[in-house]
Design an enzyme around this catalytic site. Sequence first.
Site, PDB file in Angstrom:
ATOM      1  N   ASP A  44      20.934  -0.239 -27.342  1.00 52.77           N
ATOM      2  CA  ASP A  44      20.174  -1.464 -27.087  1.00 52.77           C
ATOM      3  C   ASP A  44      19.943  -1.638 -25.579  1.00 52.77           C
ATOM      4  OD1 ASP A  44      18.961  -3.885 -27.618  1.00 52.77           O
ATOM      5  OD2 ASP A  44      20.689  -4.781 -28.613  1.00 52.77           O
ATOM      6  N   ASP A  60      13.084  -7.869 -33.411  1.00 51.52           N
ATOM      7  CA  ASP A  60      14.151  -8.762 -33.873  1.00 51.52           C
ATOM      8  C   ASP A  60      13.626  -9.723 -34.925  1.00 51.52           C
ATOM      9  OD1 ASP A  60      16.265  -7.770 -32.526  1.00 51.52           O
ATOM     10  OD2 ASP A  60      16.191  -9.178 -30.866  1.00 51.52           O
TER      11      ASP A  60
END
Length: 764
Positions: free
Chosen positions: A490, A560
């Site tokens: 990430d 997301d």
Amino acid sequence: MGIGFDEKNRLFFIETAHSSMCLAIVDDEGFLCNVYYGNPVGEDDLTYLLRTKIYPFLPSHNSRDRGGFLDMARMEFPSSGVGDYRNPAVCLRDAEGHDASQFTYVSHRIYTGKEKLYGTACDGKEIRIPATFGENAQTLEIELEEKVLGVSAFLSYSIFEDSDAILKSVKLVNKSDRTVIIDRLLSSSLDLDGGTFGNKAPDIITLSGSWARERRLDRRSLERGNTEVYSTRGVTSHQFYPFSALAEKNTDEEHGRVYAQTLIWSGNFLCGSGMDQFETTRSYIGINPEHFTWDLKPGESFQSPEAVLVYTEEGLGGMTHVFHDLFRDHLIRSPYLHKERPVLINNWEATYFDFDTEKLLNIARDAKESGIEMLVMDDGWFGKRNDDNSSLGDWIVNEEKLPGGLTRLSDELEKIGIKFGIWFEPEMVSPDSDLYRAHPDWAVAAPGRVPCKMRNQYILDITRTEVRDHVYESVAKVLRNAKISYVKWDMNRALTDLGSCGLSAESLGRLSYLYVLGVYDLQDRLITEFPDLLLENCSSGGGRYDGGMLFYSPQVWCSDDTDAFERLSIQAGTAMICPLSTMGAHVSASPNHVTGRVMPFDVRGAVALSGTFGYELDITKIPEEERKAIPEQVSIYHRYNEIIREGDYYRIAKNAEEGGYYDAWMSVMKDKSRALVTYIQCRAYPGGKGRVIRLRGLDPDAVYEIGLVGSDDENSFYCSRAKKASWESLAPGNLNGSSLMNAGLIMPNLPGDYAQLTFEINRI
Ligand code: DGJ
């Protein structure tokens, strides 16, 4: 097909199966001009298109007025400061600050194959830059020279036998004994005559968005002046994708000339097109000149990233197919590329930071029972990270949450019979971390300024060897000591406050470029030491989803935003360029955590099935009927993933263009034997009699059987009895491909908002 040189007329021909590009060396000085790019035209001398015989003539015929030529010619490597006032591909500065340059032809070579690209890190280490590769390539390399500065530009054009893309990059070499500053070096610049688009302004198509709203299609008319997308964030960004396409008016999914460009790069970029006073369009793509200068010392070279150019007359669908095939055949290296990825369950939306071994094992046990194959433990397993305010950089397991550490957890998961994946954010450091306390100077920061925090974190200066080595070792140590099959890498903030104690003042403009090289070096080391590791990139969702990252990981977390309705546009936009096999897509809980929207479980599944597929929810807490539906969804994934992963993808209807009512897409195996069609009714359509969708990509002469997925199972959750009955009232018998593609299928009007129908189309 191939690359050739016509010595007499001094013309280069770059020919793919469905496109030709012709470049000419013009005038005694040797300007390199783009004569033609488009449908195949053979090897005629088309230099009349350059209009060099009309006023203002060539510089050698008109010594009074050089500027007129330079500002009109279709330059292949336009430079600044000498008379071409359009966007330059290159801007150089000498030690005294003069910024004029003019590149002209020196020599060329045509060779079989394609060389790897390398950039140079601070310590002189050569780091490979992602670029397409493959055996069946041919390359034209043209050396141009800036005589006053003593700098050569090597322009490289490669093609693959099985692709219609042209790959372009540039390398500058300083052959002088003085430092030259590069203020701008783009990877590609393409000038097209206004006549290319029938003397009408073309449309320019880009992908733009925001966090949780990535890569939506933007389309508008190209006006005079420049239309650009860009990133200065250090990553490709949620805001824009490094892509633009010029399309003649009325271009749709199947028809119309399209000139598209993208960049294989994961940092700052500039991409756009402009139209000049003569209706010539100039499209350009490369590293963003903002936050970039490179002091090119004597003997040094600088390599640009690779640009991909695609021309097709088969509309946006045709363009997508070229990109998808190029990425799958010549860019993604992972051994997982052609494999079914394990169905995973990620605990982020299930628990956020609030988890421990028992919670994870409970999720894993239920997941295993439902056919899920891997548990991914997301953020929060290390240091004292119980929220997002601390511990990045301290990659040591939190034994309070996970007693016995990762060894115990991975052993327990192995006993359950489920694989184990783990989250890292290796490029970051929290101010509240042991790493930062020990090495505050390892964060990217400008002297005298408190660096801007984002999500309460700083960026590690991975341009420095010692920092990069530390980052790598701290990740690798964890992977060496537990049975870990997957890593989610990430990256949750953008670059600011560009400063580094590893770079001298004059070399500081290198930082953004070197940062990207640092990421590439780290990921390269990772997949080299752990060749079986499945790597998924992520950046607050899809903030760094690009061809560069796909060189290391076969999949990237797309957004997301896991709301299936929002995902329709996000995934369709992403799939303009990136294959469905790369698209991280999960079924999440309802109401959705980002939008609050309520969606049926089967619709959430149908949308996620068009990506890598997995779950992002607490399986121990979802309604029982949803839990019971998971095994069926998982088996649908196994049954059809090959079509999604390997097939040709077609956008059939985009809800944004259909009044928000419905959306549809399909994938077809290359041999046209099998297809999977997904139809989503987004909003009920009162009084409707069912919509027709026309399929694509089938064999017109073959006969196909049409099956509603799930309809063969009495208790199917995916296809209720009511849905089956609605379909049966409209279902045709077997049809040939031609009927399916021209007459189409009628989708029944289903009750309510958000409903899905998925069809399996099999050649018989
Ligand atoms: C951003 C990612 O996109 C999410 O999926 C999750 O991993 C969080 N970061 C964790 O901090």
